[in-house]
Motif scaffolding. Structure first.
Motif, PDB file in Angstrom:
ATOM      1  N   VAL A  93      -0.083   8.766  -1.352  1.00 38.10           N
ATOM      2  CA  VAL A  93       0.689   7.535  -1.506  1.00 38.10           C
ATOM      3  C   VAL A  93       1.645   7.345  -0.330  1.00 38.10           C
ATOM      4  CG1 VAL A  93       2.499   6.439  -2.891  1.00 38.10           C
ATOM      5  CG2 VAL A  93       0.494   7.426  -4.010  1.00 38.10           C
ATOM      6  N   MET A  94       2.304   8.415   0.086  1.00 40.98           N
ATOM      7  CA  MET A  94       3.222   8.299   1.219  1.00 40.98           C
ATOM      8  C   MET A  94       2.483   7.971   2.510  1.00 40.98           C
ATOM      9  SD  MET A  94       6.013  11.255   0.393  1.00 40.98           S
ATOM     10  CE  MET A  94       6.780  11.060   1.991  1.00 40.98           C
ATOM     11  N   GLN A  95       1.266   8.488   2.643  1.00 38.95           N
ATOM     12  CA  GLN A  95       0.479   8.148   3.822  1.00 38.95           C
ATOM     13  C   GLN A  95       0.135   6.663   3.833  1.00 38.95           C
ATOM     14  OE1 GLN A  95       0.036  10.118   6.341  1.00 38.95           O
ATOM     15  NE2 GLN A  95      -1.034   8.521   7.487  1.00 38.95           N
ATOM     16  N   ASP A  96      -0.174   6.107   2.668  1.00 40.72           N
ATOM     17  CA  ASP A  96      -0.467   4.672   2.589  1.00 40.72           C
ATOM     18  C   ASP A  96       0.764   3.838   2.938  1.00 40.72           C
ATOM     19  OD1 ASP A  96      -3.072   5.105   1.961  1.00 40.72           O
ATOM     20  OD2 ASP A  96      -2.887   4.655  -0.175  1.00 40.72           O
ATOM     21  N   ILE A  97       1.939   4.267   2.471  1.00 39.44           N
ATOM     22  CA  ILE A  97       3.173   3.554   2.821  1.00 39.44           C
ATOM     23  C   ILE A  97       3.385   3.591   4.333  1.00 39.44           C
ATOM     24  CG2 ILE A  97       5.695   3.594   2.619  1.00 39.44           C
ATOM     25  CD1 ILE A  97       5.322   4.613  -0.250  1.00 39.44           C
ATOM     26  N   ALA A  98       3.160   4.759   4.928  1.00 41.07           N
ATOM     27  CA  ALA A  98       3.330   4.892   6.377  1.00 41.07           C
ATOM     28  C   ALA A  98       2.358   3.990   7.134  1.00 41.07           C
ATOM     29  CB  ALA A  98       3.134   6.351   6.787  1.00 41.07           C
ATOM     30  N   GLN A  99       1.100   4.010   6.753  1.00 40.10           N
ATOM     31  CA  GLN A  99       0.102   3.202   7.456  1.00 40.10           C
ATOM     32  C   GLN A  99       0.383   1.713   7.318  1.00 40.10           C
ATOM     33  OE1 GLN A  99      -3.655   4.644   5.903  1.00 40.10           O
ATOM     34  NE2 GLN A  99      -3.779   6.269   7.425  1.00 40.10           N
ATOM     35  N   HIS A 100       0.767   1.269   6.126  1.00 40.86           N
ATOM     36  CA  HIS A 100       1.109  -0.141   5.936  1.00 40.86           C
ATOM     37  C   HIS A 100       2.314  -0.536   6.788  1.00 40.86           C
ATOM     38  CE1 HIS A 100      -1.607  -0.158   2.476  1.00 40.86           C
ATOM     39  NE2 HIS A 100      -1.468  -1.461   2.427  1.00 40.86           N
ATOM     40  N   SER A 101       3.180   0.430   7.082  1.00 45.26           N
ATOM     41  CA  SER A 101       4.385   0.159   7.871  1.00 45.26           C
ATOM     42  C   SER A 101       4.129   0.260   9.370  1.00 45.26           C
ATOM     43  CB  SER A 101       5.495   1.148   7.486  1.00 45.26           C
ATOM     44  OG  SER A 101       5.777   1.093   6.107  1.00 45.26           O
ATOM     45  N   GLY A 102       2.939   0.703   9.761  1.00 47.85           N
ATOM     46  CA  GLY A 102       2.645   0.899  11.173  1.00 47.85           C
ATOM     47  C   GLY A 102       3.181   2.204  11.706  1.00 47.85           C
ATOM     48  N   ALA A 103       3.248   3.225  10.855  1.00 48.96           N
ATOM     49  CA  ALA A 103       3.797   4.524  11.243  1.00 48.96           C
ATOM     50  C   ALA A 103       2.727   5.611  11.138  1.00 48.96           C
ATOM     51  CB  ALA A 103       4.987   4.878  10.357  1.00 48.96           C
ATOM     52  N   ILE A 104       3.042   6.778  11.714  1.00 49.09           N
ATOM     53  CA  ILE A 104       2.134   7.924  11.626  1.00 49.09           C
ATOM     54  C   ILE A 104       2.144   8.503  10.221  1.00 49.09           C
ATOM     55  CG2 ILE A 104       1.678  10.275  12.425  1.00 49.09           C
ATOM     56  CD1 ILE A 104       3.073   9.533  15.051  1.00 49.09           C
ATOM     57  N   GLY A 105       3.350   8.768   9.722  1.00 46.38           N
ATOM     58  CA  GLY A 105       3.476   9.415   8.427  1.00 46.38           C
ATOM     59  C   GLY A 105       4.886   9.286   7.889  1.00 46.38           C
ATOM     60  N   ALA A 106       5.126   9.949   6.750  1.00 49.82           N
ATOM     61  CA  ALA A 106       6.428   9.867   6.084  1.00 49.82           C
ATOM     62  C   ALA A 106       6.769  11.213   5.470  1.00 49.82           C
ATOM     63  CB  ALA A 106       6.411   8.786   5.005  1.00 49.82           C
ATOM     64  N   ILE A 107       8.066  11.459   5.333  1.00 52.86           N
ATOM     65  CA  ILE A 107       8.566  12.727   4.795  1.00 52.86           C
ATOM     66  C   ILE A 107       9.710  12.427   3.831  1.00 52.86           C
ATOM     67  CG2 ILE A 107       9.665  14.941   5.348  1.00 52.86           C
ATOM     68  CD1 ILE A 107       8.469  14.707   8.154  1.00 52.86           C
ATOM     69  N   ILE A 108       9.783  13.188   2.740  1.00 51.96           N
ATOM     70  CA  ILE A 108      10.951  13.175   1.855  1.00 51.96           C
ATOM     71  C   ILE A 108      11.512  14.591   1.829  1.00 51.96           C
ATOM     72  CG2 ILE A 108      11.829  12.822  -0.481  1.00 51.96           C
ATOM     73  CD1 ILE A 108       9.665  10.772  -0.936  1.00 51.96           C
ATOM     74  N   PHE A 109      12.820  14.708   1.970  1.00 49.69           N
ATOM     75  CA  PHE A 109      13.435  16.030   1.973  1.00 49.69           C
ATOM     76  C   PHE A 109      14.798  15.974   1.304  1.00 49.69           C
ATOM     77  CE2 PHE A 109      13.925  13.845   5.984  1.00 49.69           C
ATOM     78  CZ  PHE A 109      15.292  13.844   6.192  1.00 49.69           C
ATOM     79  N   ASP A 110      15.331  17.148   1.005  1.00 48.53           N
ATOM     80  CA  ASP A 110      16.661  17.295   0.428  1.00 48.53           C
ATOM     81  C   ASP A 110      17.550  18.033   1.421  1.00 48.53           C
ATOM     82  OD1 ASP A 110      15.885  16.175  -2.071  1.00 48.53           O
ATOM     83  OD2 ASP A 110      15.123  18.121  -2.731  1.00 48.53           O
ATOM     84  N   VAL A 111      18.850  17.839   1.293  1.00 49.42           N
ATOM     85  CA  VAL A 111      19.834  18.624   2.043  1.00 49.42           C
ATOM     86  C   VAL A 111      20.606  19.436   1.011  1.00 49.42           C
ATOM     87  CG1 VAL A 111      21.826  18.574   3.575  1.00 49.42           C
ATOM     88  CG2 VAL A 111      20.000  16.885   3.857  1.00 49.42           C
TER      89      VAL A 111
END
Length: 386
Positions: free
Chosen positions: A25-43
């Motif tokens: 799902v995150m890859q699809d969001i990235a591709q629709h946005s014109g990006a390579i990929g996406a990451i979610i992280f915590d601090v």
């Protein structure tokens, strides 16, 4: 809303119960946005009290081990960058994706950073970052990455992605407990049975299609289920949960509170004027690999009864919230179902002191009331104590 956008939003919400789908799902969001990929992280805070940037999930195009290695090498630089992103976008409810050019005064200064040099070497030339949870700035940081050829994300791409991320924020919030158990390899049936809160699949027509033992118990005890038909939600109970009733009308009623998705939840006191009660959340659910396809009118309902005794993971909670040892002890007793007078007696403190501490914990956890505070603590603790 286009049909393709609605289909993607439904897949986003399905990830709450099935975290294995986040990568695709995150890859699809990235591709629709014109990006390579996406990451979610915590601090989070490590055992020594130092902040660490930790990978939560990433697009299918990435190797999680490589990202974790990058974060270990450039933790200090990423903390600096993420601190700037957070400072610039921490107000309000909207998801605000900020381009990486906001991090420094010039592109040259940005490229002088060792972490940026490492990203460029791996093909990432531009980034955009956003907070998905403004109730706790340590949770659910989001980032999109694009190449030199792709260029920085356009305004239209940022706008579209921000709409999708409102739904990602809600799915992340509701699904965190499921994700923790998924990481332990638990099957869905055992996950539902082990959870300390009620989980059900319901329809817009108020039918209860599936429920775990805790939902069955609390639905009967609280009147959430119809008194003469436990397979139906009670109209009277739903009238006391107007936000939940509205969300049963369709997908357009979800993701409306952006980075503060818990504001979409409903609170129902178990007795008139009580501080304890049910904290109820709802999100669309279309399919799960272990279950039949439900269709567009089904929803995942989660309900926590704060009057029950719950075990919480104090060490894990301290990684996300700046709670003192005394506040953690009070939170533990609240989660176990004790009232403030009982806590004052157990701890040998004045009632006014305990009242003040509970208010402080509510504020620090970004909660609105005592029941929401317990829900936050239990949800974060599931992977550690269940």
């Amino acid at each position: 809303m286009s049909m393709s956008d609605e289909a993607l939003i439904r897949r986003i919400y399905d990830c709450a119960l099935n975290p294995a789908d986040w990568a695709a799902v995150m890859q699809d969001i990235a591709q629709h946005s014109g990006a390579i990929g996406a990451i979610i992280f915590d601090v989070v805070l490590d055992r020594t009290g130092q902040e660490q940037v930790c990978l939560q999930t990433c697009s299918s195009v990435y190797d999680p081990a490589e990202i974790e290695g990058y974060l270990a090498r450039f933790n200090a630089e990423e903390l600096r960058d993420q601190g700037i992103f957070a400072r610039l976008s921490s107000q309000g409810e909207d998801v605000e994706l900020l381009r990486c050019d906001r991090l420094t005064d010039s592109r040259a200064a940005l490229e002088a950073q060792p972490n940026v040099q490492a990203m460029i070497a791996s093909g990432v030339y531009y980034r955009a970052g956003a907070l998905l949870c403004k109730d706790s700035l340590r949770m659910d940081r989001f980032a999109l990455q694009s190449s030199r050829r792709q260029g920085p994300l356009t305004e239209s791409a940022l706008s579209w992605a921000s709409v999708m991320l409102r739904h990602v924020a809600k799915a992340q919030s509701i699904g965190r407990a499921f994700r923790e158990l998924h990481l332990r390899g638990a099957m869905l049936e055992s996950v539902l049975g082990a959870l300390p809160f009620g989980v059900a699949v319901v329809t817009g027509g108020r039918d209860i299609l599936l429920r775990n033992p805790e939902f069955e118990r609390l639905a009967e005890a609280s009147g959430l289920a119809a008194p003469r038909d436990p397979t139906r939600l009670s109209p009277r109970a739903l009238s006391r949960l107007p936000d939940i009733q509205r969300q049963l009308t369709g997908i357009e009623a979800h993701g409306t509170r952006g980075t503060r998705p818990r504001l979409e939840a409903g609170f129902m006191p178990l007795t008139e004027g009580a501080a304890q009660g049910l904290f109820v959340e709802l999100s669309p659910l279309t399919r799960h690999p272990d279950l039949d396809r439900f269709g567009p009118s089904a929803y995942l309902m989660c309900a926590l009864d704060s009057s029950r005794a719950h075990s919480i993971d104090l060490e894990r909670l301290q990684r996300f919230f700046p709670l003192t040892a005394s506040e953690l002890a009070v939170l533990d007793l609240v989660a176990r179902g004790h009232t403030n007078p009982e806590i004052a007696d157990l701890r040998g403190r004045a009632l006014e002191t305990v009242n003040s501490q509970v208010k402080t914990i509510i504020r620090k956890t970004g909660s609105r009331n005592r029941t929401e505070m317990v829900r936050v603590a239990v949800g974060l603790s599931v992977g550690g104590v269940v």
